[in-house]
Design a protein around this motif. Structure first.
Motif, short mmCIF file in Angstrom:
data_model
loop_
_atom_site.label_atom_id
_atom_site.label_comp_id
_atom_site.label_asym_id
_atom_site.label_seq_id
_atom_site.Cartn_x
_atom_site.Cartn_y
_atom_site.Cartn_z
N LEU A 352 18.42 101.25 -24.93
CA LEU A 352 19.41 100.69 -24.03
C LEU A 352 19.55 99.19 -24.24
O LEU A 352 20.68 98.66 -24.26
CB LEU A 352 19.03 100.97 -22.57
N ALA A 353 18.43 98.51 -24.40
CA ALA A 353 18.48 97.06 -24.59
C ALA A 353 19.24 96.70 -25.86
O ALA A 353 20.03 95.74 -25.88
CB ALA A 353 17.07 96.49 -24.63
N ARG A 354 19.02 97.47 -26.94
CA ARG A 354 19.75 97.19 -28.19
C ARG A 354 21.25 97.45 -28.02
O ARG A 354 22.09 96.70 -28.53
CB ARG A 354 19.19 98.06 -29.32
N LEU A 355 21.61 98.50 -27.30
CA LEU A 355 23.02 98.78 -27.06
C LEU A 355 23.67 97.67 -26.22
O LEU A 355 24.81 97.26 -26.50
CB LEU A 355 23.17 100.12 -26.34
N HIS A 356 22.96 97.20 -25.22
CA HIS A 356 23.52 96.16 -24.35
C HIS A 356 23.80 94.88 -25.12
O HIS A 356 24.74 94.14 -24.77
CB HIS A 356 22.55 95.85 -23.20
N VAL A 638 15.86 87.62 -10.44
CA VAL A 638 15.12 87.19 -11.63
C VAL A 638 15.74 85.92 -12.21
O VAL A 638 15.04 84.97 -12.59
CB VAL A 638 15.09 88.31 -12.68
N TYR A 639 17.07 85.89 -12.26
CA TYR A 639 17.75 84.73 -12.86
C TYR A 639 17.51 83.46 -12.05
O TYR A 639 17.37 82.37 -12.63
CB TYR A 639 19.25 85.01 -12.95
N ARG A 643 16.01 81.58 -14.90
CA ARG A 643 17.21 80.97 -15.51
C ARG A 643 17.42 81.43 -16.94
O ARG A 643 17.87 80.66 -17.80
CB ARG A 643 17.11 79.43 -15.45
N ASN A 644 17.09 82.69 -17.21
CA ASN A 644 17.29 83.29 -18.52
C ASN A 644 18.16 84.53 -18.32
O ASN A 644 17.73 85.52 -17.74
CB ASN A 644 15.95 83.67 -19.15
N HIS A 645 19.40 84.44 -18.81
CA HIS A 645 20.38 85.50 -18.55
C HIS A 645 19.94 86.83 -19.14
O HIS A 645 19.98 87.87 -18.46
CB HIS A 645 21.72 85.07 -19.14
N VAL A 646 19.52 86.87 -20.39
CA VAL A 646 19.12 88.12 -21.04
C VAL A 646 17.90 88.73 -20.37
O VAL A 646 17.84 89.93 -20.10
CB VAL A 646 18.84 87.87 -22.54
N GLU A 647 16.94 87.87 -20.05
CA GLU A 647 15.73 88.37 -19.39
C GLU A 647 16.04 88.91 -18.00
O GLU A 647 15.47 89.91 -17.56
CB GLU A 647 14.70 87.25 -19.30
N ALA A 648 16.97 88.25 -17.31
CA ALA A 648 17.35 88.71 -15.98
C ALA A 648 17.93 90.12 -16.04
O ALA A 648 17.60 90.98 -15.21
CB ALA A 648 18.35 87.75 -15.36
N MET A 653 17.15 95.61 -15.00
CA MET A 653 17.38 97.01 -15.37
C MET A 653 16.09 97.81 -15.32
O MET A 653 16.06 98.94 -14.81
CB MET A 653 17.97 97.08 -16.79
N ARG A 654 15.00 97.21 -15.84
CA ARG A 654 13.74 97.93 -15.87
C ARG A 654 13.24 98.23 -14.46
O ARG A 654 12.64 99.29 -14.21
CB ARG A 654 12.70 97.10 -16.63
N ARG A 655 13.51 97.31 -13.54
CA ARG A 655 13.02 97.49 -12.17
C ARG A 655 13.90 98.42 -11.33
O ARG A 655 13.42 98.96 -10.33
CB ARG A 655 12.94 96.13 -11.48
N THR A 656 15.15 98.61 -11.71
CA THR A 656 16.07 99.33 -10.81
C THR A 656 16.66 100.60 -11.41
O THR A 656 17.23 101.41 -10.67
CB THR A 656 17.24 98.42 -10.39
#
Length: 742
Positions: A352-356, A638-639, A643-648, A653-656
């Motif tokens: 999923l992360a690679r697709l996003h 998270v953001y 303050r990291n858009h990709v990490e947020a 996603m992982r949490r929800t």
């Protein structure tokens, strides 16, 4: 945190006691609700057909509503029971006229086994429908010893049976839904205690909402479909809201927090998201008030009331219960064997992360897929059932009555169309007579009419007709005079006449609906100047109902979108984020309606009820905000810290993702339970909502939304103020799946 939530955490026993008292007081009110609800409401009180019907009632002193009592005996002559049936009917409340085969010989079958009585009622449709149960009991009890079966049918009887069956279907759906909810919640929480809390709260929410519904029904007309809406919306929102808060609370407890700290974090984060999700549901349902139709108003009120009750419980009762339970929320855990290492989801998450991170090709592919799913909407034909027995189960009394008439008599005569023509008296009768001839010509050339009747077709010579329309009917034979009086009269300084048209097919057919629309398009230009023309009848009432719904759709869509846009902008402090959210919701609804059209209309041969699209839109538009708000809130949380858009996006996603899938599974369980209904309209609503939830949770929230967030970049979060990591520490301390409560 809302003040009421703080109070719940400070005085949990008091809050629980208050809710228990309220629920206990609500039970007797809830039990009285069915008797306060009204059947019907599937007509537009401001439509052309209703106005024309009122003209006929005032002019010809007709009873505004009719029912047919069908009498049948398998052997022997049914006429011996007609006198007894007529006597029973004449003493019934609101009955203004009783006719039978003695006035209309065509109403007796050739074998004399079947006939019917036509009862005229001076009452509104809702009042007549509420009398049908008693009328059936009186006829069955009064004629049973004569070996005659009696069935009450007609437009209002069919609508009444439709409403009653809808209520029974709601009860059946609840009996199916609650066990499914128990199973799903056990799989999600893996704890008996955690499972019981949402189920009990959902039951209390339904009880309180129905009690409030009874109070509303005391001062206003409320449809019998109120119960269906409370069940289908209430179960979904009440369980989902509890799920979001309990899941976050248990996650904080698993991270080592004490009960109060865990609850504070859960209510500040998940509770805040639930609050805005509930308000979004209310906002979408408010749009259903726009058509000003009793059925829609009742469904909107049901959804609004039960959602507000569920919100109130989520903000007060739920935190109070969780506070008192503490770590006993994990009481009676259910152990489920896991795969070794517990990393079964890692490859899927990585995929999923690679697709996003490749949003453009992913969004283009998904856009094509959604366009294909929505494509069948172009074939949709919206039409509310009109005096249609086929949508009822075979054992429905009104359907059995129609079946007997279809076998032995000509039932089309029961639901004719009537063209009502009027002109000011100073214009004289001649323009009206010429207009009647024009209407007869138009009906005759339509190819969809088997017979028509008017003052020009009762066998009067031209001289006699001219004298009669001028007011001289003394020279007419008694039979001709009676027929003329039923077709021509004066009222309030206007000449009034009517043309009775019997369509070639039944009142619920496409052909008859098209005939109504065709007559309304052609007749205004066919009649003489100064003559007004209106079309009424059961089918015309259905057309008016369909038209007001279709005409209201832009306003419904616009109102729901605008209110939701403001709410989301307030929740996320960004005007950019709500815009794609609205697009995604609209896409899901369009795709679900397209698939529903393909399944119901093309594969199963069922028409799409005109109420279904608006209900699917309003209910799904609001409920899908649950997923959006809970996921975006976690990402933004998270953001604000990192303050990291990709990490947020990744952490959010992982949490929800699992939480959203669990909530979606609960909604699907509720909506699928309505497929057990015996009425196609209820089945369509359940199927449409179930499809929409699956598309929203599995495709939009897991694929489309994250890809769009990557495409927009950090500006999607709007202007954010510096936040202290400590304030969100409870939500970010652990990032691995093992840290989360199951």
């Amino acid at each position: 945190m809302p003040a009421l939530t703080r109070l719940a955490l400070e005085r949990p026993r008091t809050v629980v006691a208050i809710w228990l008292v309220l629920a206990a007081a609500a039970v007797p009110l809830m039990l009285h609700l069915p008797g306060a609800l009204k059947a019907g409401g599937f007509e537009n009180p401001r439509g052309e057909s209703v106005k024309a019907q009122h003209v006929l009632e005032r002019t010809f002193h007709e009873a505004p509503q009719e029912l047919q009592v069908v009498l049948h005996t398998a052997a022997g002559d049914v006429t011996h029971a007609v006198g007894r049936a007529a006597a029973l009917a004449k003493n019934f409340p609101h009955v203004a006229s009783v006719e039978d085969y003695r006035q209309n010989p065509r109403w007796l079958s050739a074998d004399r086994h079947t006939t019917f009585l036509r009862l005229g009622f001076r009452a509104d449709p809702t009042t007549v429908q509420n009398l049908i149960g008693d009328l059936r009991h009186r006829m069955t009890a009064g004629l049973g010893d004569q070996g005659v079966e009696a069935h009450v049918t007609g437009a209002q009887a069919l609508d009444y049976d439709l409403s009653v069956q809808s209520e029974q279907d709601a009860g059946t759906a609840e009996m199916i839904a609650f066990p499914l909810l128990v199973i799903v919640l056990l799989l999600v929480f893996r704890s008996v205690a955690a499972m019981l809390v949402p189920v009990v709260l959902a039951g209390m929410a339904l009880v309180c909402a129905m009690a409030i519904g009874y109070l509303v029904a005391r001062v206003s007309d409320v449809s019998i479909l109120f119960n269906n809406a409370v069940s289908i919306i209430g179960l979904a929102v009440a369980v989902d809201y509890s799920l979001f808060i309990i899941r976050r609370h248990r996650e904080e407890l698993a991270g080592g927090k004490d009960t109060i700290t865990a609850l504070n974090t859960a209510m500040r984060t998940a509770g805040h998201a639930v609050l805005f999700s509930g308000l979004a549901v209310v906002a979408a349902l408010l749009a259903l008030l726009i058509p000003r139709l009793m059925v829609f108003t009742s469904i909107a009120l049901a959804g609004i009331i039960v959602t507000l009750v569920a919100l109130a419980m989520s903000m007060t009762l739920l935190p109070a219960v969780l506070c008192l339970m503490g770590r006993r929320i994990d009481w009676l855990p259910i152990r489920i064997r896991r795969t070794r290492g517990g990393t079964g989801r890692a490859p899927f998450t990585a995929l999923l992360a690679r697709l996003h991170r490749r949003p453009v090709p992913l969004l283009l592919a998904l856009a094509v897929m959604f366009a294909l799913m929505a494509w069948p909407i172009g074939w949709i034909r919206l039409q509310a059932p009109v005096a249609s027995p086929e949508i009822l189960p075979p054992d429905a009394d009104s359907r059995q009555g129609v079946a007997l008439l279809q076998e032995a008599l000509e039932p089309r005569d029961l639901f004719p169309l009537q063209v009502v023509l009027t002109t000011p008296r100073q214009n004289g009768p001649a323009p009206l007579v010429e207009s009647v001839r024009a209407v007869m010509d138009q009906a005759g050339t339509s190819g969809r009419v088997v017979s028509s009747q008017s003052v020009t077709r009762i066998g009067l010579p031209s001289v006699a007709l001219d004298a009669a329309v001028g007011g001289d009917t003394a020279a007419l034979p008694a039979e001709a005079r009676a027929a003329f009086a039923q077709l021509w009269s004066e009222n309030a300084g206007r000449y009034v006449t009517r043309v009775v048209i019997v369509p070639a097919e039944g009142p619920d057919s496409d052909l008859t609906h098209d005939l109504v629309r065709d007559l309304r398009d052609r007749l205004p230009t066919a009649v003489r100047p100064g003559v007004s023309v209106q079309v009424t009848g059961a089918t015309a009432q259905g057309v008016d109902y369909d038209d007001v719904l279709v005409g209201s759709m832009p306003a419904i869509l616009g109102a729901a979108a605008l209110i939701t846009l403001v709410l989301l902008a307030s929740a996320f402090r960004s005007w950019l984020l709500p815009l794609p959210a609205l697009v995604l919701n609209a896409t899901v609804v369009a795709a679900s309606l397209g698939l529903l059209t393909l399944i119901s209309q093309k594969w199963l041969g069922q028409r799409i009820d005109s109420t279904t699209p608006a209900l699917v839109f309003a209910v799904m538009f609001g409920l899908s905000m649950d997923y959006l708000v809970i996921m975006i809130s976690r990402m933004r949380e998270v953001y604000l810290v990192r303050r990291n858009h990709v990490e947020a996006i990744d952490v959010g996603m992982r949490r929800t993702a699992a939480l959203v899938n669990s909530a979606a599974l609960i909604m699907v369980a509720v909506f699928v339970s309505f497929l057990a209904a015996k009425i196609s309209v209820v089945q369509q609503l359940g199927l449409g909502l179930a499809i929409a939830v699956v598309l929203d949770a599995l495709i939009v929230r897991l694929l489309v939304m994250p890809a769009m967030l990557h495409l927009f970049g950090p500006r999607i979060w709007g202007r954010v103020s510096p936040a202290s990591p400590a304030s969100f520490n409870g939500g970010l301390q652990e990032e691995t799946p093992q840290s989360s409560s199951p």
